[in-house]
Design a protein around this motif. Structure first.
Motif, PDB file in Angstrom:
ATOM      1  N   SER A 197      20.498   4.022  32.265  1.00  0.00           N
ATOM      2  CA  SER A 197      21.084   2.694  32.028  1.00  0.00           C
ATOM      3  C   SER A 197      22.439   2.566  32.728  1.00  0.00           C
ATOM      4  CB  SER A 197      21.201   2.413  30.527  1.00  0.00           C
ATOM      5  OG  SER A 197      22.238   3.194  29.975  1.00  0.00           O
ATOM      6  N   ALA A 198      23.193   3.657  32.787  1.00  0.00           N
ATOM      7  CA  ALA A 198      24.480   3.610  33.486  1.00  0.00           C
ATOM      8  C   ALA A 198      24.249   3.406  34.983  1.00  0.00           C
ATOM      9  CB  ALA A 198      25.261   4.900  33.241  1.00  0.00           C
ATOM     10  N   MET A 199      23.236   4.105  35.516  1.00  0.00           N
ATOM     11  CA  MET A 199      22.922   3.985  36.946  1.00  0.00           C
ATOM     12  C   MET A 199      22.494   2.571  37.304  1.00  0.00           C
ATOM     13  SD  MET A 199      23.719   6.415  38.587  1.00  0.00           S
ATOM     14  CE  MET A 199      23.124   6.227  40.252  1.00  0.00           C
ATOM     15  N   GLN A 200      21.715   1.970  36.373  1.00  0.00           N
ATOM     16  CA  GLN A 200      21.244   0.621  36.633  1.00  0.00           C
ATOM     17  C   GLN A 200      22.412  -0.342  36.817  1.00  0.00           C
ATOM     18  OE1 GLN A 200      18.571  -0.413  33.519  1.00  0.00           O
ATOM     19  NE2 GLN A 200      16.778   0.024  34.809  1.00  0.00           N
ATOM     20  N   LEU A 201      23.369  -0.254  35.871  1.00  0.00           N
ATOM     21  CA  LEU A 201      24.543  -1.130  35.957  1.00  0.00           C
ATOM     22  C   LEU A 201      25.327  -0.845  37.236  1.00  0.00           C
ATOM     23  CD1 LEU A 201      25.969  -1.265  32.330  1.00  0.00           C
ATOM     24  CD2 LEU A 201      25.021  -3.137  33.682  1.00  0.00           C
ATOM     25  N   PHE A 202      25.549   0.446  37.491  1.00  0.00           N
ATOM     26  CA  PHE A 202      26.327   0.829  38.676  1.00  0.00           C
ATOM     27  C   PHE A 202      25.673   0.289  39.953  1.00  0.00           C
ATOM     28  CE2 PHE A 202      26.783   4.040  42.086  1.00  0.00           C
ATOM     29  CZ  PHE A 202      28.122   3.846  42.365  1.00  0.00           C
ATOM     30  N   ASN A 203      24.354   0.474  40.071  1.00  0.00           N
ATOM     31  CA  ASN A 203      23.665  -0.004  41.269  1.00  0.00           C
ATOM     32  C   ASN A 203      23.693  -1.525  41.381  1.00  0.00           C
ATOM     33  OD1 ASN A 203      22.999   2.463  42.370  1.00  0.00           O
ATOM     34  ND2 ASN A 203      21.149   2.652  41.094  1.00  0.00           N
ATOM     35  N   TRP A 204      23.668  -2.175  40.235  1.00  0.00           N
ATOM     36  CA  TRP A 204      23.742  -3.640  40.233  1.00  0.00           C
ATOM     37  C   TRP A 204      25.115  -4.106  40.745  1.00  0.00           C
ATOM     38  CZ3 TRP A 204      25.449  -6.923  35.642  1.00  0.00           C
ATOM     39  CH2 TRP A 204      25.187  -8.296  35.883  1.00  0.00           C
ATOM     40  N   PHE A 205      26.183  -3.466  40.244  1.00  0.00           N
ATOM     41  CA  PHE A 205      27.536  -3.805  40.714  1.00  0.00           C
ATOM     42  C   PHE A 205      27.643  -3.588  42.226  1.00  0.00           C
ATOM     43  CE2 PHE A 205      29.263  -2.270  36.334  1.00  0.00           C
ATOM     44  CZ  PHE A 205      28.931  -3.489  35.770  1.00  0.00           C
ATOM     45  N   LYS A 206      27.020  -2.524  42.661  1.00  0.00           N
ATOM     46  CA  LYS A 206      27.104  -2.178  44.083  1.00  0.00           C
ATOM     47  C   LYS A 206      26.383  -3.226  44.929  1.00  0.00           C
ATOM     48  CE  LYS A 206      26.167   1.860  46.953  1.00  0.00           C
ATOM     49  NZ  LYS A 206      26.024   3.318  46.964  1.00  0.00           N
ATOM     50  N   GLU A 207      25.194  -3.589  44.478  1.00  0.00           N
ATOM     51  CA  GLU A 207      24.410  -4.583  45.198  1.00  0.00           C
ATOM     52  C   GLU A 207      25.141  -5.921  45.282  1.00  0.00           C
ATOM     53  OE1 GLU A 207      20.299  -5.577  43.820  1.00  0.00           O
ATOM     54  OE2 GLU A 207      20.206  -3.370  43.942  1.00  0.00           O
ATOM     55  N   LEU A 208      25.683  -6.327  44.107  1.00  0.00           N
ATOM     56  CA  LEU A 208      26.424  -7.589  44.047  1.00  0.00           C
ATOM     57  C   LEU A 208      27.574  -7.599  45.049  1.00  0.00           C
ATOM     58  CD1 LEU A 208      26.928  -8.293  40.254  1.00  0.00           C
ATOM     59  CD2 LEU A 208      25.974  -9.853  41.934  1.00  0.00           C
ATOM     60  N   THR A 209      28.318  -6.489  45.056  1.00  0.00           N
ATOM     61  CA  THR A 209      29.467  -6.402  45.958  1.00  0.00           C
ATOM     62  C   THR A 209      28.999  -6.517  47.398  1.00  0.00           C
ATOM     63  OG1 THR A 209      30.403  -4.826  44.391  1.00  0.00           O
ATOM     64  CG2 THR A 209      31.511  -5.040  46.511  1.00  0.00           C
ATOM     65  N   LEU A 210      27.957  -5.758  47.738  1.00  0.00           N
ATOM     66  CA  LEU A 210      27.522  -5.735  49.128  1.00  0.00           C
ATOM     67  C   LEU A 210      26.987  -7.085  49.598  1.00  0.00           C
ATOM     68  CD1 LEU A 210      26.018  -2.166  49.535  1.00  0.00           C
ATOM     69  CD2 LEU A 210      28.174  -3.063  50.398  1.00  0.00           C
ATOM     70  N   THR A 211      26.217  -7.760  48.734  1.00  0.00           N
ATOM     71  CA  THR A 211      25.685  -9.059  49.163  1.00  0.00           C
ATOM     72  C   THR A 211      26.837 -10.017  49.429  1.00  0.00           C
ATOM     73  OG1 THR A 211      24.404  -8.735  47.165  1.00  0.00           O
ATOM     74  CG2 THR A 211      23.679 -10.484  48.618  1.00  0.00           C
ATOM     75  N   GLN A 212      27.810  -9.983  48.537  1.00  0.00           N
ATOM     76  CA  GLN A 212      28.912 -10.921  48.693  1.00  0.00           C
ATOM     77  C   GLN A 212      29.738 -10.591  49.929  1.00  0.00           C
ATOM     78  OE1 GLN A 212      30.728 -11.511  44.922  1.00  0.00           O
ATOM     79  NE2 GLN A 212      32.306 -12.849  45.766  1.00  0.00           N
TER      80      GLN A 212
END
Ligand code: ARG
Length: 563
Positions: free
Chosen positions: A222-237
């Motif tokens: 669950s921690a990895m999921q959140l972390f990867n989501w934050f990462k994806e969001l940052t990169l798309t933006q």
């Protein structure tokens, strides 16, 4: 025609190679001094003679020909005059035939240069402070490719560290999916700032955050999921901004990529007896080099920024077998890179000498509003958007009927930001000012772009084929100066690569634009006395347009046809 090479071939200086002689020859600042000069103080030591004596002797020995028509010794310099007509006709011919390749070379063929730039931190604001590393690195990437090197663009993401534990804590406490999805980095920053505010009175939050970070390190789902989501969001933006700025990367291998690649570094440090213990931490003692120790493992066994950079250096050497590895990072990290490079040297990696910290100064906003403290951030995206908006207003006023106004405003607004950031030597701190970078009459991107559009305007009005142009019997001095400047483009690109200074190219572009505008106002182009002259001046205009376009493209700036 390579005049420098031709001159160098004809000179014989004991103990100095032709290449070396050639590298000392420069175009003269003024025509009265001839066209090229060789400073003889360069050889004074080797020849144990005064520069004046050397210049006189070399001038006496030099045999002129139909390319180099005169040579003179003046105050320790050798001044050469070239056959101007031959020189001008050859220069124009190469620009017009090489087109988008004019100024390029193959000197770098077979060589690889890794360039680490932008290297943003995940879930943190992409602010105006990141402008320099992003555009400097991107320009060096384009410059090295233009010179035949294989450039590898690397975004060494800051995607590792306790801050991600804090962010997970804050998200769970005060965040929600919709807002994060809608607001992206702004919301993540808000949450991060809130964590710090709250933690001041609730220090136990720090422990909870550390525990979340441990979960990430151990790959807990669950921690990895959140972390990867934050990462994806940052990169798309952030990719939207990279697209705007014409910035590209070949690799996004960031800090977390090295999680499983640090052990070999640690083993090798141990095997070579370089690791010592200090307060429970493992460090490389650098006191013999007047530097604080380079910390490799903290007392709790955690790795550090430096450990990851060492692993990254090993990885880059193994993967890309680079001839050079550049780090475009602000001067605040001078010590960090001195330590890393020293540790590589102590590890007897002979390639430590190929590592270069391309250090640069700070960017701040004119009104001083740049303060990351308290979450007060100048977002780079907003700076760019504002420049585009202001540009549109200027176009609306100056040229309201222009087609594709939005498109042009985007090209010019972005050009203004990039050109402004690359206008000074990189180590200088810069104060970003909208009015300054957008001044169409100043030494700016818009001024250069406007000149390129002026060339296109002239060419569009011409209803004559100028491919069979010939040179007039006598050139006006503004014509000669313009062609002479065109001829130095390739050398400028080389020098920019050698010194890691894209500002050589912005400077070059400004001078080229000024010379063209002088020519434009002093010489009639379409209404010149005779048809041959019209053709020649159109050919010259075309050559200027090509060269400005090439220069701008090395900075990541496009040249609109109209504006
Ligand atoms: N993410 C770092 C920062 O914002 C810069 C990383 C630079 N590259 C590197 N290999 N250390 O400070």
């Amino acid at each position: 025609m390579d005049y420098k090479n031709h001159i160098a071939q004809k000179l014989n200086i004991e103990g100095v190679s032709t290449e070396e002689i050639q590298s000392f020859i420069t175009p003269t600042p003024s025509q009265d001094m001839g066209d090229y000069a060789l400073p003889c103080f360069r050889f004074a030591k080797a020849l144990r003679k005064s520069p004046v004596a050397i210049a006189e002797q070399l001038a006496g020995e030099f045999v002129t020909d139909d390319i180099i028509t005169d040579v003179k010794a003046v105050n320790g310099y050798l001044n050469f005059t070239v056959n101007r007509m031959g020189f001008c006709s050859a220069t124009l011919k190469s620009v017009l035939s090489e087109k988008q390749n004019y100024g390029s070379s193959n000197e770098g063929n077979g060589k690889t240069v890794c360039i680490d730039y932008s290297s943003i931190n995940i879930a943190k604001p992409f602010h105006i402070g990141h402008l320099s590393t992003t555009v400097l690195g991107s320009s060096l990437y384009k410059i090295f490719n233009f010179l035949g090197y294989k450039a590898v663009g690397i975004n060494h993401l800051g995607d590792y560290g306790t801050q991600f534990g804090k962010l997970i804590y804050a998200y769970k406490a005060w965040g929600d999916k919709q807002t994060v999805e809608k607001e992206g980095l702004k919301e993540l920053t808000r949450l991060y700032v809130k964590f710090h505010e709250e933690a001041e009175t609730h220090p136990e939050m720090e422990d909870a955050a550390r525990a979340y970070f441990k979960n990430i390190e151990q790959g807990e789902q669950s921690a990895m999921q959140l972390f990867n989501w934050f990462k994806e969001l940052t990169l798309t933006q952030i990719e939207k901004i990279y697209d705007l700025l014409n910035v590209k990367f070949d690799s996004y291998a960031g800090e977390s990529f090295y999680n499983d690649k640090m052990q070999p570094v640690i083993d090798e440090l141990k095997a070579k007896n370089l690791l010592t213990e200090s307060d429970g931490a493992m460090v490389v003692d650098l006191s013999a080099y007047d530097m604080p120790p380079c910390i490799i493992l903290r007392s709790d066994g955690a790795s550090l920024y430096a450990t990851r950079d060492l692993a990254a250096a090993f990885y880059r050497k193994n993967t890309y077998d680079f001839d050079k590895c550049l780090y475009v990072v602000a001067y605040q990290q001078n010590l960090h890179f001195m330590q890393i490079f020293k540790v590589l040297e102590l590890l007897q990696k002979d390639w430590h000498k190929d590592m270069v910290h391309v250090s640069y100064g700070m960017v701040s906003l004119e009104d001083g509003s740049m303060s990351t403290r308290k979450g007060k951030v100048v977002w780079l995206e907003e700076v760019i958007e504002k420049c585009i908006e202001k540009c549109l207003a200027i176009i609306d006023e100056k040229n309201p009927n222009l087609e594709n106004k939005e498109q042009v405003a985007k090209q010019v607004g972005v050009g203004a930001v990039i050109f402004g950031a690359l206008s000074n030597n990189k180590i200088k701190d810069i104060v970003f000012s909208y009015n300054k970078v957008l001044n169409f009459d100043g030494e700016t991107g818009p001024y250069v772009q406007y000149t390129a559009a002026r060339c296109s305007g002239v060419l569009a009005k011409a209803d004559i084929n100028f491919e069979d142009y010939t040179l007039p019997n006598k050139l006006e001095s503004c014509e000669y100066e313009l062609i002479a400047h065109l001829s130095t483009f390739g050398d400028t690109v080389k020098a920019a690569a050698e010194k890691y200074e894209p500002c050589f190219i912005t400077r070059y572009a400004i001078d080229l634009a000024k010379l063209y505008n002088k020519f434009y106002f002093e010489c009639k182009i379409l209404t010149a006395e005779d048809k041959n002259l019209v053709k020649f001046r159109l050919a010259l205009t075309k050559a200027v347009r090509i060269t400005i376009e090439n220069a701008l493209s090395l900075l990541g700036i496009s040249a609109p046809e109209r504006m």
